[in-house]
Design a protein around this motif. Structure first.
Motif, PDB file in Angstrom:
ATOM      1  N   LEU A 338      30.116  15.236   5.330  1.00  0.00           N
ATOM      2  CA  LEU A 338      29.063  16.023   5.966  1.00  0.00           C
ATOM      3  C   LEU A 338      28.181  15.151   6.865  1.00  0.00           C
ATOM      4  O   LEU A 338      27.686  15.619   7.897  1.00  0.00           O
ATOM      5  CB  LEU A 338      28.203  16.723   4.915  1.00  0.00           C
ATOM      6  N   THR A 339      28.021  13.934   6.462  1.00  0.00           N
ATOM      7  CA  THR A 339      27.151  13.032   7.240  1.00  0.00           C
ATOM      8  C   THR A 339      27.942  12.082   8.128  1.00  0.00           C
ATOM      9  O   THR A 339      27.355  11.202   8.769  1.00  0.00           O
ATOM     10  CB  THR A 339      26.255  12.219   6.289  1.00  0.00           C
ATOM     11  N   TRP A 340      29.280  12.271   8.124  1.00  0.00           N
ATOM     12  CA  TRP A 340      30.110  11.366   8.923  1.00  0.00           C
ATOM     13  C   TRP A 340      30.036  11.783  10.382  1.00  0.00           C
ATOM     14  O   TRP A 340      30.156  12.973  10.715  1.00  0.00           O
ATOM     15  CB  TRP A 340      31.546  11.424   8.396  1.00  0.00           C
ATOM     16  N   ARG A 341      29.902  10.816  11.275  1.00  0.00           N
ATOM     17  CA  ARG A 341      29.698  11.114  12.696  1.00  0.00           C
ATOM     18  C   ARG A 341      30.894  11.825  13.318  1.00  0.00           C
ATOM     19  O   ARG A 341      30.737  12.713  14.161  1.00  0.00           O
ATOM     20  CB  ARG A 341      29.421   9.798  13.432  1.00  0.00           C
ATOM     21  N   TYR A 342      32.102  11.452  12.904  1.00  0.00           N
ATOM     22  CA  TYR A 342      33.318  12.043  13.487  1.00  0.00           C
ATOM     23  C   TYR A 342      33.978  13.071  12.556  1.00  0.00           C
ATOM     24  O   TYR A 342      35.147  13.428  12.745  1.00  0.00           O
ATOM     25  CB  TYR A 342      34.327  10.946  13.838  1.00  0.00           C
ATOM     26  N   GLY A 343      33.291  13.548  11.587  1.00  0.00           N
ATOM     27  CA  GLY A 343      33.871  14.488  10.625  1.00  0.00           C
ATOM     28  C   GLY A 343      34.292  15.810  11.261  1.00  0.00           C
ATOM     29  O   GLY A 343      35.377  16.351  10.964  1.00  0.00           O
ATOM     30  N   TYR A 344      33.491  16.342  12.129  1.00  0.00           N
ATOM     31  CA  TYR A 344      33.795  17.641  12.765  1.00  0.00           C
ATOM     32  C   TYR A 344      35.073  17.563  13.577  1.00  0.00           C
ATOM     33  O   TYR A 344      35.962  18.419  13.473  1.00  0.00           O
ATOM     34  CB  TYR A 344      32.616  18.065  13.641  1.00  0.00           C
TER      35      TYR A 344
END
Length: 368
Positions: A338-344
């Motif tokens: 959820l807080t990962w920059r490239y997760g989306y």
């Protein structure tokens, strides 16, 4: 010699009541003629001696004239009412049961004997032309011809819009050798005429069957079940007209029946052969239609299965982003990435990759 029509209407001088020992069946009203207004029941009446048509005579004088000169009279009737045929029946001595069948029609093809008189019922058929066969098209139209054969007369009674015998009479009058054989020659000619019409109808129906067969197995997706069922029903009408005719023709071809002379047996045997061929052709067309109908149903089922495969395949592909979006749409605070920059972008890549692999697999297996 061309046919001469007699005055329309009831023959003069004939009794007007039909002597009958059998009451009218309950629920059967007195019939009205199914012919154009102003047209009488008598189509033609002529005396034939030694195969030649004699000068015109009044209908009520035809039978005595024929008997006195050793010839026979041919009286042609079209859709007579009970009273009209009753008048003629009393004059010619026709049996009331046969007269009743001739008036009310709708009989199976048959041959019956009443004393020295033969009574034969034949179902006629004609092909109804149409631009394209539909689920409601009329393909075969049927009618009836009844024939009374006595020692010195033959009476033909026709029901239906087709099956006119005027051309048949004219053709017979040119065959004096055949007409010399007496009233049985007319019975043969009528039976041969009816069976020849069956041959033409069966040939025309066969073309419809071939057109439907080509449509069912064409690459395009068509819905022919309704047309197949309608043609099968119409073919059943033809089958009902042809099949029962074999037994009467067999009797005429193989048995000594008065007033059919021995010389006429070979003629009736030829008609019987034609009727058997038509019956076999109609049976073959019926079986072919059944096979085509089964093939059409199988093809429709196969098409439905293919549609279900496609729907299932696309549903499986869509289930991937739906499941992932459902998981990450639960809005829990502590979830991976959820807080990962490239997760989306990573999740989108996983969705696209998975859907592509599924699509490729379904395509390879023929589901898409």
């Amino acid at each position: 010699m061309p046919g001469t029509e007699v005055p329309r209407g009831t023959p003069r001088g004939l009794p007007t009541e039909l002597p009958s020992t059998r009451p009218r069946p309950e629920g059967r009203p007195r019939t009205t003629p199914s012919r154009p207004p102003g047209v009488g029941p008598i189509v033609d009446c002529a005396v034939y001696v030694d195969g030649h048509r004699q000068p015109p005579v009044e209908p009520h004088e035809a039978l005595p004239a024929a008997a006195a000169r050793g010839g026979f009279v041919w009286l042609g009737l079209y859709a007579p009412t009970e009273e009209e045929l009753g008048t003629i029946a009393a004059h010619y001595g026709l049996h009331p049961l046969a007269v009743e069948d001739a008036v009310y029609a709708h009989q199976r093809p048959k041959l019956e004997r009443y004393g020295d008189v033969l009574f034969m019922v034949l179902t006629t058929a004609t092909y109804v032309e149409h631009d394209r066969l539909t689920a409601t098209s009329e393909v075969v139209d049927t009618g009836e011809v009844m024939v009374f054969v006595g020692p010195n007369y033959v009476i033909t009674v026709r029901h239906g819009e087709h099956g006119a015998l005027a051309d048949l009479r004219q053709g017979l009058e040119e065959q004096t050798d055949l007409m010399c054989l007496g009233p049985a020659a007319v019975l043969y000619a009528v039976a041969d005429h009816v069976v020849d019409a069956f041959v033409d109808v069966a040939a025309a129906v066969e073309e419809d069957v071939e057109e439907l067969e080509a449509s069912v197995f064409s690459p395009e997706r068509t819905d022919d079940i309704g047309r197949l069922y309608q043609l099968k029903r119409e073919l059943l009408s033809l089958r009902r007209a042809v099949s029962p005719l074999e037994v009467p023709l067999q009797k005429l071809a193989e048995r000594q029946i008065d007033p059919v002379p021995e010389a006429m047996r070979s003629y009736f045997r030829d008609v019987e052969d034609h009727a058997i061929r038509v019956r076999e052709q109609v049976s073959g067309l019926d079986e072919l239609l059944s096979s085509i109908l089964q093939a059409s149903l199988a093809r429709a089922t196969q098409a439905d299965n293919q549609d279900m495969r496609k729907i299932s395949a696309y549903a499986g592909i869509i289930a991937v982003p739906t499941a992932i979006a459902g998981i990450y749409g639960m809005n829990f605070e502590f979830m991976p990435e959820l807080t990962w920059r490239y997760g989306y972008f990573t999740v989108l890549l996983i969705i696209v990759t998975t859907c592509s692999l599924l699509y490729r697999g379904f395509k390879r297996n023929g589901w898409l």
